[in-house]
Design an enzyme around this catalytic site. Structure first.
Site, short mmCIF file in Angstrom:
data_model
loop_
_atom_site.label_atom_id
_atom_site.label_comp_id
_atom_site.label_asym_id
_atom_site.label_seq_id
_atom_site.Cartn_x
_atom_site.Cartn_y
_atom_site.Cartn_z
N GLU A 140 0.88 -1.18 0.00
CA GLU A 140 0.00 0.00 0.00
C GLU A 140 0.91 1.21 0.00
OE1 GLU A 140 -3.36 -0.18 -0.06
OE2 GLU A 140 -3.30 -2.36 -0.03
N CYS A 153 -2.31 9.23 2.64
CA CYS A 153 -2.00 8.60 1.36
C CYS A 153 -3.04 8.94 0.31
CB CYS A 153 -1.85 7.09 1.52
SG CYS A 153 -3.25 6.32 2.34
P1 NDP Z 1 8.63 5.02 4.07
O1 NDP Z 1 8.55 4.19 2.84
O2 NDP Z 1 9.79 5.88 4.27
O3 NDP Z 1 8.57 4.07 5.37
C1 NDP Z 1 7.53 3.16 5.58
C2 NDP Z 1 8.05 2.04 6.44
O4 NDP Z 1 9.06 1.33 5.72
C3 NDP Z 1 8.70 2.53 7.73
O5 NDP Z 1 8.40 1.62 8.77
C4 NDP Z 1 10.17 2.50 7.37
O6 NDP Z 1 11.03 2.36 8.46
C5 NDP Z 1 10.23 1.25 6.51
N1 NDP Z 1 11.41 1.19 5.64
C6 NDP Z 1 12.12 2.22 5.12
N2 NDP Z 1 13.15 1.74 4.39
C7 NDP Z 1 13.10 0.40 4.46
C8 NDP Z 1 13.89 -0.66 3.92
N3 NDP Z 1 14.96 -0.40 3.16
N4 NDP Z 1 13.54 -1.92 4.20
C9 NDP Z 1 12.45 -2.18 4.95
N5 NDP Z 1 11.67 -1.23 5.50
C10 NDP Z 1 11.98 0.05 5.25
O7 NDP Z 1 7.27 5.83 4.15
P2 NDP Z 1 6.84 6.88 5.27
O8 NDP Z 1 6.91 6.23 6.61
O9 NDP Z 1 7.56 8.14 5.04
O10 NDP Z 1 5.28 7.06 4.96
C11 NDP Z 1 4.82 7.91 3.99
C12 NDP Z 1 4.45 7.13 2.74
O11 NDP Z 1 3.52 6.11 3.08
C13 NDP Z 1 3.74 7.99 1.71
O12 NDP Z 1 4.25 7.69 0.45
C14 NDP Z 1 2.28 7.54 1.83
O13 NDP Z 1 1.54 7.74 0.67
C15 NDP Z 1 2.45 6.11 2.16
N6 NDP Z 1 1.23 5.58 2.79
C16 NDP Z 1 0.42 4.77 2.06
C17 NDP Z 1 -0.79 4.31 2.58
C18 NDP Z 1 -1.68 3.41 1.77
O14 NDP Z 1 -2.59 2.80 2.36
N7 NDP Z 1 -1.50 3.32 0.46
C19 NDP Z 1 -1.21 4.69 3.94
C20 NDP Z 1 -0.26 5.54 4.62
C21 NDP Z 1 0.91 5.97 4.06
P3 NDP Z 1 11.47 3.62 9.35
O15 NDP Z 1 10.67 4.78 8.96
O16 NDP Z 1 11.16 3.13 10.69
O17 NDP Z 1 12.93 3.78 9.11
#
Ligand code: NDP
Length: 498
Positions: free
Chosen positions: A262, A297
């Site tokens: 997502e 999102c």
């Molecule tokens: P990120 O992709 O930066 O992070 C999401 C999660 O992935 C966090 O827990 C993060 O860890 C983890 N992560 C980051 N890098 C890695 C990696 N290399 N390997 C494994 N896990 C990793 O997104 P954001 O947290 O900044 O959230 C915003 C984004 O989420 C926006 O693009 C938004 O649109 C999307 N979103 C989508 C939704 C949907 O239902 N479609 C709902 C809500 C948000 P950590 O941050 O802990 O380092």
């Protein structure tokens, strides 16, 4: 920095230990990351940055629980009962959980509490929907019985985002657990504290040990270890499209685990020419891209307005944007808090700075000037569909308005980004909207002739993202089925094996 009202101060330091096999346990290493309050800049907690050894422990606990059938062996109705009890505990604790979410990522406290209550209600509703089970009897001709049985996948990992920390985690817990799987959840490093509390509440509700495990950590440590783990059967991700790409690589390079992504969005709000001066419309359109400071999102950050309506409606929308002000998320009635972190604020500022010369900023809201993470809402007007403001997700309170000629033009513009998460259509002519919905590249389409909030039943609406917004159904009974695999089973009895 401003003082918070006394009632808003947490009474004791939050428990930062991980949740493994139904208990709070110490991490195996001393590595930590800092969780800070974006409004005050103050330190809220130092949280374990779990690496591969802790992830292995959590996955082993989840595997043991799955194999023991303490959860997968229950009927769907029994699982629904326990998850409803869990949802009730979450609802009762919503004020405490909301305080944690709000202080970690800056969402106004009232919004945080309402969104947690909404997510708990949605989880109960999903549990009720799932009670009847997911298996399908295909035929029972003569002495044969064919069944499409929905089997759990096994151990599922969930990596979640920070924008609605507890509600997003609840959505994952509900769907994954109702389907009979065990779960290892890694919340965002920006906001892990409320999500960790969910482990305590699940244990209190009687969810068996090892069924829900929670490991805090950075994406590059805990997240990467989960994504490449050989004993994780499926990975459910909520986050950016960029991270989603990395997870596909990790899944392919490890054990070909099933993925459910997502990801980001750049959703259109389309306003048709029959709206005239519809009361409340401008306010609803602005709420569509400024809710939670645009950290949503499904934010409707592209406003497509019919050319005959544009010049009348745009000033009303601009007036609303200019009247918005960011401020203390703990203050009652405050609609917009700071953005979630300094790094995210810098990203939004950088992306807004990529506006083309032809993109005109026609309205800007206010900030209180009291936090480095405040970002004033902005409205742009632009006609170039290639503009970064049109193509890139900003994840902040910024929208760009564009005019369209006719419904075909609107659909063409709406579909002209890599994303496909959601779309909102506004018109008084429902019959005209129906045939347009299926032409939209969007997992969720809201077609409305009203600016009132949707009925609560809408929380059960299932949908699946399109394009680079990801894949995998979210919500409702189909959202539970997404965490099962179908096993075709044929029983036939002809009595010839003597
Ligand atoms: P990120 O992709 O930066 O992070 C999401 C999660 O992935 C966090 O827990 C993060 O860890 C983890 N992560 C980051 N890098 C890695 C990696 N290399 N390997 C494994 N896990 C990793 O997104 P954001 O947290 O900044 O959230 C915003 C984004 O989420 C926006 O693009 C938004 O649109 C999307 N979103 C989508 C939704 C949907 O239902 N479609 C709902 C809500 C948000 P950590 O941050 O802990 O380092």
């Amino acid at each position: 920095m401003p003082e918070l009202p006394p009632a808003a101060q947490p009474s004791h330091p939050p428990d930062t230990r991980l949740v493994v096999a139904g208990e709070r346990v110490q991490p195996s290493a001393a590595d930590c990351f800092r969780v800070t309050d974006p409004w005050t800049g103050g330190l809220l907690a130092e949280v374990p940055d779990c690496g591969a050894p802790d992830v292995d422990r959590a996955v082993a606990a989840a595997r043991l629980a799955f194999e023991s059938a303490s959860w997968a062996g229950l009927s769907t109705g029994q699982r629904a009962d326990l998850l409803s009890a869990f949802a009730a505990r979450v609802a009762a604790r919503a004020p405490e959980l909301a305080m944690l979410d709000s202080r970690q990522m800056g969402m106004p406290l009232a919004l945080a509490e309402a969104s947690i209550q909404g997510a708990a209600a949605a989880l109960s509703a999903q549990a009720d929907q799932a009670r009847a089970g997911l298996d399908v009897r295909l035929s029972s001709a003569g002495t044969a019985l064919a069944v499409a049985a929905a089997r759990p996948l096994g151990v599922v990992a969930a990596i979640t985002a920070w924008n609605f920390p507890v509600p997003i985690a609840l959505g994952r817990i509900g769907a994954v657990l109702l389907a009979g799987n065990s779960l290892v959840l890694k919340p965002s490093e920006i906001a892990p504290l409320g999500c960790l509390r969910l482990g305590d509440l699940a244990a209190e509700a009687g969810i068996p040990s090892g069924v829900l495990n929670i490991v805090p950590g950075r994406g590059t440590t805990a997240g990467a270890a989960l994504a490449s783990h050989g004993d994780v059967d499926a990975l459910a991700f909520t986050g950016s499209t960029a991270t989603g790409r990395l997870l596909m690589q990790a899944a392919g390079a490890s054990n070909l685990k099933r993925l459910h992504l997502e990801c980001g969005g750049k959703s259109p709000q389309i306003l048709f020419d029959d709206l005239g001066d519809a009361k409340g419309l401008a306010g609803a359109v602005v709420a569509g891209f400024t809710h939670n400071s645009g950290q949503l999102c499904t934010a409707g950050s592209r406003i497509l307005i019919h050319e005959t309506l544009f010049d009348r409606l745009l000033p009303l929308i601009a007036e609303r944007v200019a009247a918005l002000s960011t401020g203390n998320p703990m203050a009652p009635e405050q609609l917009l808090g700071p953005l979630a972190s300094r790094a995210h604020t810098a990203t939004v500022e950088r992306l807004v700075g990529q506006a083309l010369p032809g993109d005109r900023c026609v309205a800007e809201g206010q900030t209180s000037g009291r936090s480095a993470c405040e970002f004033a809402p902005r409205l742009f007007v632009g006609e170039d569909p290639a503009s970064p403001l049109v193509q890139q997700e900003l994840f902040g309170p910024v929208a760009i308005a564009t005019r369209f000629r006719d419904p075909d033009d609107a659909i063409r513009l709406a579909n002209a980004t890599p994303y496909g998460l959601s779309a909102t259509l506004w018109s008084r002519d429902m019959a005209a909207l129906m045939p347009l919905a299926h032409r939209l590249k969007a997992g969720f389409v809201i077609a409305s002739d009203s600016v009132s909030p949707a009925d609560p039943g809408v929380s059960a609406l299932p949908g699946e993202p399109a394009g680079q917004s990801g894949f995998g159904v979210e919500g409702g009974l189909q959202g539970v089925a997404a965490f099962t695999r179908l096993q075709g089973v044929l029983f036939q009895s002809k009595g010839t094996l003597q």
